[in-house]
Design a protein around this motif. Structure first.
Motif, mmCIF file in Angstrom:
data_model
loop_
_atom_site.group_PDB
_atom_site.id
_atom_site.type_symbol
_atom_site.label_atom_id
_atom_site.label_comp_id
_atom_site.label_asym_id
_atom_site.label_seq_id
_atom_site.Cartn_x
_atom_site.Cartn_y
_atom_site.Cartn_z
ATOM 1 N N GLY A 133 0.798 -1.214 0.000
ATOM 2 C CA GLY A 133 0.000 0.000 0.000
ATOM 3 C C GLY A 133 0.832 1.265 0.000
ATOM 4 O O GLY A 133 1.972 1.287 -0.487
ATOM 5 N N ASP A 134 0.278 2.324 0.605
ATOM 6 C CA ASP A 134 0.924 3.637 0.580
ATOM 7 C C ASP A 134 2.148 3.710 1.486
ATOM 8 O O ASP A 134 3.057 4.492 1.233
ATOM 9 C CB ASP A 134 -0.084 4.713 0.996
ATOM 10 C CG ASP A 134 -1.220 4.847 -0.008
ATOM 11 O OD1 ASP A 134 -0.979 4.554 -1.194
ATOM 12 O OD2 ASP A 134 -2.333 5.220 0.390
ATOM 13 N N ILE A 135 2.155 2.915 2.579
ATOM 14 C CA ILE A 135 3.281 2.944 3.519
ATOM 15 C C ILE A 135 3.804 1.527 3.706
ATOM 16 O O ILE A 135 3.041 0.607 4.006
ATOM 17 C CB ILE A 135 2.863 3.529 4.884
ATOM 18 C CG1 ILE A 135 2.330 4.951 4.709
ATOM 19 C CG2 ILE A 135 4.028 3.498 5.860
ATOM 20 C CD1 ILE A 135 1.823 5.575 6.004
ATOM 21 N N THR A 136 5.100 1.350 3.529
ATOM 22 C CA THR A 136 5.723 0.035 3.687
ATOM 23 C C THR A 136 6.890 0.142 4.660
ATOM 24 O O THR A 136 7.804 0.957 4.465
ATOM 25 C CB THR A 136 6.242 -0.502 2.339
ATOM 26 O OG1 THR A 136 5.162 -0.584 1.410
ATOM 27 C CG2 THR A 136 6.860 -1.884 2.516
ATOM 28 N N PRO A 169 21.094 -13.524 6.390
ATOM 29 C CA PRO A 169 20.280 -12.298 6.381
ATOM 30 C C PRO A 169 18.890 -12.550 5.795
ATOM 31 O O PRO A 169 18.733 -13.304 4.838
ATOM 32 C CB PRO A 169 21.087 -11.342 5.506
ATOM 33 C CG PRO A 169 21.887 -12.232 4.615
ATOM 34 C CD PRO A 169 22.170 -13.488 5.389
ATOM 35 N N VAL A 170 17.900 -11.921 6.395
ATOM 36 C CA VAL A 170 16.515 -12.042 5.946
ATOM 37 C C VAL A 170 15.928 -10.641 5.876
ATOM 38 O O VAL A 170 16.119 -9.832 6.786
ATOM 39 C CB VAL A 170 15.682 -12.919 6.903
ATOM 40 C CG1 VAL A 170 14.229 -12.976 6.442
ATOM 41 C CG2 VAL A 170 16.262 -14.315 6.988
ATOM 42 N N MET A 171 15.195 -10.367 4.817
ATOM 43 C CA MET A 171 14.595 -9.050 4.616
ATOM 44 C C MET A 171 13.081 -9.153 4.742
ATOM 45 O O MET A 171 12.470 -10.125 4.278
ATOM 46 C CB MET A 171 14.974 -8.515 3.230
ATOM 47 C CG MET A 171 14.515 -7.106 2.948
ATOM 48 S SD MET A 171 15.118 -6.569 1.337
ATOM 49 C CE MET A 171 14.466 -4.900 1.274
ATOM 50 N N GLY A 172 12.476 -8.161 5.391
ATOM 51 C CA GLY A 172 11.028 -8.156 5.561
ATOM 52 C C GLY A 172 10.418 -6.835 5.137
ATOM 53 O O GLY A 172 10.988 -5.771 5.384
ATOM 54 N N LEU A 173 9.261 -6.908 4.480
ATOM 55 C CA LEU A 173 8.509 -5.726 4.083
ATOM 56 C C LEU A 173 7.091 -5.885 4.593
ATOM 57 O O LEU A 173 6.439 -6.911 4.330
ATOM 58 C CB LEU A 173 8.501 -5.540 2.570
ATOM 59 C CG LEU A 173 9.847 -5.342 1.868
ATOM 60 C CD1 LEU A 173 10.484 -6.672 1.494
ATOM 61 C CD2 LEU A 173 9.678 -4.493 0.604
ATOM 62 N N LEU A 174 6.595 -4.891 5.319
ATOM 63 C CA LEU A 174 5.269 -4.974 5.919
ATOM 64 C C LEU A 174 4.423 -3.785 5.482
ATOM 65 O O LEU A 174 4.855 -2.637 5.588
ATOM 66 C CB LEU A 174 5.379 -5.027 7.439
ATOM 67 C CG LEU A 174 4.092 -5.292 8.216
ATOM 68 C CD1 LEU A 174 4.404 -6.100 9.483
ATOM 69 C CD2 LEU A 174 3.385 -4.011 8.604
ATOM 70 N N VAL A 200 7.684 -2.876 -4.259
ATOM 71 C CA VAL A 200 6.952 -1.714 -3.747
ATOM 72 C C VAL A 200 6.728 -0.698 -4.871
ATOM 73 O O VAL A 200 7.675 -0.336 -5.579
ATOM 74 C CB VAL A 200 7.735 -1.051 -2.595
ATOM 75 C CG1 VAL A 200 6.938 0.114 -2.003
ATOM 76 C CG2 VAL A 200 8.052 -2.076 -1.514
ATOM 77 N N PRO A 201 5.495 -0.218 -5.046
ATOM 78 C CA PRO A 201 5.205 0.764 -6.104
ATOM 79 C C PRO A 201 5.995 2.057 -5.904
ATOM 80 O O PRO A 201 6.145 2.543 -4.775
ATOM 81 C CB PRO A 201 3.698 1.017 -5.951
ATOM 82 C CG PRO A 201 3.167 -0.187 -5.246
ATOM 83 C CD PRO A 201 4.265 -0.633 -4.331
ATOM 84 N N LYS A 202 6.490 2.602 -6.976
ATOM 85 C CA LYS A 202 7.244 3.853 -6.933
ATOM 86 C C LYS A 202 6.339 4.988 -6.454
ATOM 87 O O LYS A 202 5.144 5.021 -6.729
ATOM 88 C CB LYS A 202 7.798 4.186 -8.320
ATOM 89 C CG LYS A 202 8.718 3.123 -8.906
ATOM 90 C CD LYS A 202 10.013 3.006 -8.138
ATOM 91 C CE LYS A 202 11.031 2.130 -8.877
ATOM 92 N NZ LYS A 202 10.571 0.741 -9.081
ATOM 93 N N VAL A 207 9.478 3.218 4.998
ATOM 94 C CA VAL A 207 10.028 3.551 6.311
ATOM 95 C C VAL A 207 11.097 2.529 6.678
ATOM 96 O O VAL A 207 10.836 1.313 6.654
ATOM 97 C CB VAL A 207 8.924 3.557 7.393
ATOM 98 C CG1 VAL A 207 9.484 4.074 8.715
ATOM 99 C CG2 VAL A 207 7.737 4.402 6.947
ATOM 100 N N THR A 208 12.296 2.983 7.007
ATOM 101 C CA THR A 208 13.397 2.093 7.364
ATOM 102 C C THR A 208 14.114 2.648 8.587
ATOM 103 O O THR A 208 13.824 3.745 9.063
ATOM 104 C CB THR A 208 14.417 1.972 6.215
ATOM 105 O OG1 THR A 208 15.141 3.219 6.089
ATOM 106 C CG2 THR A 208 13.732 1.651 4.902
ATOM 107 N N ASP A 209 15.076 1.857 9.073
ATOM 108 C CA ASP A 209 15.967 2.375 10.113
ATOM 109 C C ASP A 209 17.140 3.074 9.434
ATOM 110 O O ASP A 209 17.101 3.338 8.226
ATOM 111 C CB ASP A 209 16.423 1.251 11.048
ATOM 112 C CG ASP A 209 17.126 0.116 10.324
ATOM 113 O OD1 ASP A 209 17.595 0.332 9.177
ATOM 114 O OD2 ASP A 209 17.231 -0.991 10.887
#
Length: 306
Positions: A133-136, A169-174, A200-202, A207-209
Motif C-alpha cells: 500500500g501507501d506505507i511500507t 540475512p533475511v529481509m522483511g517488508l510490511l 513496492v510501487p514507486k 520507512v526504514t531504520d
C-alpha cells in the motif's frame, strides 16, 4: 466449519469423513475432473467390492480421479485424518510444531512428520502474494546462532558483527498489516534496493531504520528514516515497530520450537511464519479451511533433499 481441534477430531473420525469434507472444500458438492476441468454431477462413481470410496471416472475425458488428485495429498499413503490434524496444529500454534513433537502426536516416524511439515510449508510458499500500500515498513535481520555458543572446536574466526559465516540475512517488508519475508544473500545496498524496487510501487512511502543500505531510496520513494542509534523509535508518526514485532515471533519460533534452521530450508520457514502472521485475524478453523482450498502443490521427497 471446523472451529477447534476437538471439533475436527469429533467430526472427521474416518477416512470417509475426511474425504467428504475435502470434497466440499474443493468442489462444493459437484465433482471437478482435474484432468480436463469438467464439472458435473454425472461423473461415474467407481466402486470396489460394491463400495464407493471416492474414485470417479470423468464422463468427458474418461480419466479416473479422486479429490486428492492435483493437491498436496496426491500419492500420499498417510491417512487424510493425520494430514488434517498435522495441518490444523501447524497453522494454529503461533510458533509452529516440530517434527519430533508431531510424530509423537499422530503416530508416524519423525522423518515422515518432517516431510509432512515441509509439504505444508511448500504450499504456503506459493500463496504469499501481497499488494503493498501507501506505507511500507522495511527491515532486515539475521537468523542463526552465536559463535560463543558453538563447541570450542567448531567456533569460527573473524565473525564479528553481521558475519555471513554464522547467520543468514533475511529481509522483511510490511504493509497494511501483511508481511513479506525473503532470505537475501547480503544486506548490501544493491540487494536491498533491488528487492524494494521489485515489490513496492514507486512514489509510495518507505520507512526504514538508519542502515546505510537504504540510502538513496528517496530517488524513487518518500523515504522516512527512523534512526535507532539516535534513540528514535517513532518519528513524525512513522516507525518500524510492526516489522520488528514480526521478527520477534520468527526468532522465538525458530529458537524455541525448531532450534535450528539451515539456509537451504530457511525460505520455507520464513513463509510459514509470514502466513500465520498474515492470517492472524482468521479463526483457526477458517485458516485451516482456507489452506485446504489453496494446497495444490505436491512436493516430492527427492525434491526436498536435493
Amino acid at each position: 466449519m471446523i472451529r477447534s481441534l476437538i471439533d475436527l477430531l469429533r467430526n472427521l473420525q474416518s477416512e470417509e469423513d475426511c474425504r467428504l469434507f475435502l470434497e466440499n472444500i474443493r468442489w462444493h458438492g459437484v465433482p471437478v475432473c482435474p484432468h480436463c476441468g469438467s464439472k458435473s454431477e454425472e461423473h461415474y462413481k467407481l466402486t470396489n467390492g460394491g463400495v464407493f470410496r471416492g474414485l470417479y471416472k470423468c464422463k468427458d475425458c474418461r480419466e479416473r480421479f479422486t479429490v486428492t488428485v492435483g493437491t498436496m495429498f496426491e500419492g500420499s499413503h498417510i491417512p487424510l485424518q493425520k494430514w488434517f490434524i498435522a495441518i490444523y496444529v501447524f497453522l494454529a500454534h503461533k510458533k509452529g510444531i516440530s517434527s519430533t513433537q508431531l510424530h509423537k502426536d499422530i503416530a508416524v516416524t519423525q522423518k515422515t512428520a518432517w516431510f509432512m511439515l515441509s509439504r505444508i510449508r511448500y504450499n504456503i510458499r506459493y500463496n504469499a502474494d501481497i499488494d503493498f500500500g501507501d506505507i511500507t515498513q522495511v527491515d532486515e535481520t539475521y537468523i542463526g546462532g552465536k559463535n560463543k555458543n558453538r563447541n570450542a572446536g567448531k567456533r569460527l574466526k573473524n565473525t564479528r558483527g553481521r558475519s555471513l559465516k554464522l547467520k543468514a540475512p533475511v529481509m522483511g517488508l510490511l504493509s497494511d498489516g501483511k508481511v513479506y519475508v525473503e532470505p537475501i544473500p547480503s544486506a548490501s545496498k544493491w540487494v536491498l534496493h533491488h528487492v524494494i524496487n521489485s515489490l513496492v510501487p514507486k512514489g509510495t512511502t518507505v520507512v526504514t531504520d538508519g542502515w546505510y543500505g537504504y540510502k538513496g531510496l528517496s530517488e524513487n520513494y518518500v523515504h522516512k528514516v527512523v534512526d535507532h542509534h539516535r534513540g528514535e523509535y517513532v518519528k513524525g508518526g512513522y516507525h518500524t515497530n510492526s516489522i520488528e514485532g514480526f521478527w520477534s515471533q520468527l526468532k522465538r519460533g525458530i529458537i524455541g520450537v525448531y532450534h535450528l534452521v539451515t539456509r537451504k530450508h530457511l525460505e520455507l520457514y520464513c513463509d510459514e511464519f509470514a502466513y500465520r502472521y498474515n492470517t492472524r485475524n482468521l479463526t483457526d478453523g477458517e485458516r485451516f479451511s482456507q489452506f485446504l482450498s489453496i494446497a495444490k502443490k505436491r512436493l516430492k521427497y527427492r525434491m526436498l533433499i536435493l
